[in-house]
Enzyme design. Structure first.
Site, PDB file in Angstrom:
ATOM      1  CG  ASP A  22      24.209  36.589  56.317  1.00 21.46           C
ATOM      2  OD1 ASP A  22      24.764  37.633  55.937  1.00 21.46           O
ATOM      3  OD2 ASP A  22      24.530  35.481  55.886  1.00 21.46           O
ATOM      4  CG  HIS A  55      26.712  39.641  58.974  1.00 20.88           C
ATOM      5  ND1 HIS A  55      27.169  38.563  58.259  1.00 20.88           N
ATOM      6  CD2 HIS A  55      26.790  39.273  60.283  1.00 20.88           C
ATOM      7  CE1 HIS A  55      27.501  37.575  59.104  1.00 20.88           C
ATOM      8  NE2 HIS A  55      27.271  37.993  60.329  1.00 20.88           N
TER       9      HIS A  55
END
Ligand SMILES: *[C@@H]1O[C@H](CO)[C@@H](O)[C@H](O)[C@H]1NC(C)=O
Ligand SMILES: *[C@@H]1O[C@H](CO)[C@@H](O)[C@H](O)[C@H]1NC(C)=O
Ligand SMILES: *[C@@H]1O[C@H](CO)[C@@H](O)[C@H](O)[C@H]1NC(C)=O
Ligand SMILES: *[C@@H]1O[C@H](CO)[C@@H](O)[C@H](O)[C@H]1NC(C)=O
Ligand SMILES: *[C@@H]1O[C@H](CO)[C@@H](O)[C@H](O)[C@H]1NC(C)=O
Length: 395
Positions: A220, A243
């Site tokens: 993430d 991310h």
């Protein structure tokens, strides 16, 4: 030391000062293995560690809790202050979480209400996430049970976390809430690129946070700055997989604190979904994110190198409407490298709160693929651009 009276001859005075500064502050060491902890990787050592914490926390002066080499399994630990002295937590070996998914437990290890905490020692926080990730179903099921964050700091001030490793958290690796003046440096965070919700570092309601010289690879966000992040400096972080480095998401709750004074610089992004991103929920509560600088960044095959997304919807559907979060004074300077999508710059701002005073300065991004060139898109975004503009600026 400055108070030493210098009625004695000056050379004596110098000697006194030198002696005084060389006496090391006494450190009391508490080795958990001397209090009954077992480094067999199986015995739950949480009671021992908590006991050691409570003893050390009550002592005055500098107190060092030592996790020696070896693998020490421990269940959830809530290490609370305020303490009477200064706390040092030296982890040389590894702390290992239970393989049990620990469903519904917020945090594996948390430090709360502490002034002057140091966590260091080259050791590892091993979250054993692989056992828990299959239970991560919060995207599908709103009544899901959360998985624990590996390390949480709540109300921790004037502290430093450095030279430690985090692997395979069940959820977020490190989370800061209501912390002030905290330095995080020379840390490594790693979890597989497809592990769910394994943010590297999350910051909320905190100020004076300095993160530098660290490597973060996760499933993430490498770093997420949530509401109330103020005066945050991120320098020299290598991000990937993951991310990217994100602001938000914002606008998810009422009376949200502003985000102000963020600096992200000299970072590299390798194979990440995003580079730098600001995201707000689509239909949302009012909020403000301003005074944000992203500079001297190297993107290497990043899908969305520069993105503002005010239509962020983490679930399969969200209420219709415009984001009420105002984004202003966000600068993107000296950002180069390769984009894995054609849309290297995507400013998707809110219709009712257009982005204001954005700045693009010396952007040099190439499309890593066929059918280029790269493009920039501005929707409800106002700003200026100067210097190199590749893709051509959309202002
Ligand atoms: C940390 O600083 C905040 C803001 O100054 C203060 O409210 C809080 O009590 C401090 N916490 C500790 C543990 O000293
Ligand atoms: C940000 O942090 C870096 C690394 O610690 C430091 O060199 C730099 O001076 C800081 N910048 C600001 C504006 O605080
Ligand atoms: C912008 O952020 C910097 C760094 O945190 C801070 O010193 C400055 O006061 C902020 N400026 C405004 C106008 O908020
Ligand atoms: C631009 O950013 C790169 C890192 O991507 C850095 O090496 C370089 O020094 C920066 N250039 C300037 C003029 O600051
Ligand atoms: C950016 O990173 C790539 C891949 O690591 C490297 O080859 C390149 O030299 C870097 N560019 C700059 C400006 O630092």
């Amino acid at each position: 030391m400055a108070l030493i009276s210098c009625s004695v001859p000056i050379f004596l005075c110098v000697i006194l000062v030198v002696l005084a500064t060389q006496v090391p502050a006494q450190i009391k060491e508490y080795d958990i293995s001397k209090y009954g902890a077992h480094a067999d990787g199986k015995t739950d050592n949480s009671k021992v560690i908590l006991n050691v914490w409570n003893i050390a926390c009550q002592a005055k002066g500098r107190n060092l809790i030592y996790i020696p080499p070896g693998v020490f399994m421990t269940g959830a630990l809530r290490l609370k202050g305020p303490c009477n002295g200064q706390m040092l937590f030296k982890i040389k070996g590894a702390l290992r979480a239970p393989s049990d998914p620990q469903l519904g437990i917020d945090n594996w290890i948390s430090f709360q209400w502490i002034d002057k905490l140091t966590v260091f020692g080259d050791g590892t926080f091993d979250g054993q996430g692989a056992y828990a990730w299959p239970y991560n179903n919060c995207k599908e099921s709103p009544s899901c049970k959360l998985l624990p964050t590996t390390l949480r700091l709540d109300f921790v001030n004037n502290s430093r976390i450095h030279h430690v490793k985090f692997i395979n958290s069940k959820n977020v690796h490190m989370s800061l809430l209501a912390c002030h003046n905290v330095q995080i440096d020379h840390i490594r965070i790693s979890a597989p690129g497809d592990s769910p919700n394994t943010d590297g570092i999350r910051i909320a309601s905190s100020s004076g946070i300095n993160i530098f010289a660290s490597r973060i690879g996760t499933g993430d966000d490498c770093i997420a700055m949530l509401p109330g992040s103020r005066n945050v400096n991120i320098t020299g972080v290598e991000c990937g997989p993951g991310h990217g480095i994100s602001v938000g998401s914002l606008g998810g709750t009422q009376d949200e604190e502003d985000v102000n004074g963020l600096l992200v610089q000299h970072c590299t992004f390798s194979g990440t979904l995003n580079g730098v991103r600001i995201k707000t929920k689509t239909s949302s509560y009012p909020g403000l994110a301003s005074n944000i600088t992203f500079q001297d960044l190297n993107m290497s095959t990043v899908y969305n190198p520069i993105i503002i997304d005010q239509q962020y919807c983490p679930f399969s559907s969200c209420a219709a409407g415009d984001s009420q979060v105002q984004i202003s004074d966000a600068k993107f300077k000296n950002i180069s490298g390769t984009s894995n999508s054609q849309l290297a710059i995507n400013f998707l701002c809110s219709k009712s709160r257009p982005c204001e005073r954005l700045e693009l300065n010396n952007i040099d991004l190439d499309y890593h693929g066929r059918g280029g060139p790269v493009k920039a898109r501005c929707i409800n975004a106002k700003g200026i651009s100067y210097g190199t503009q590749k893709p051509p600026s959309c202002f």
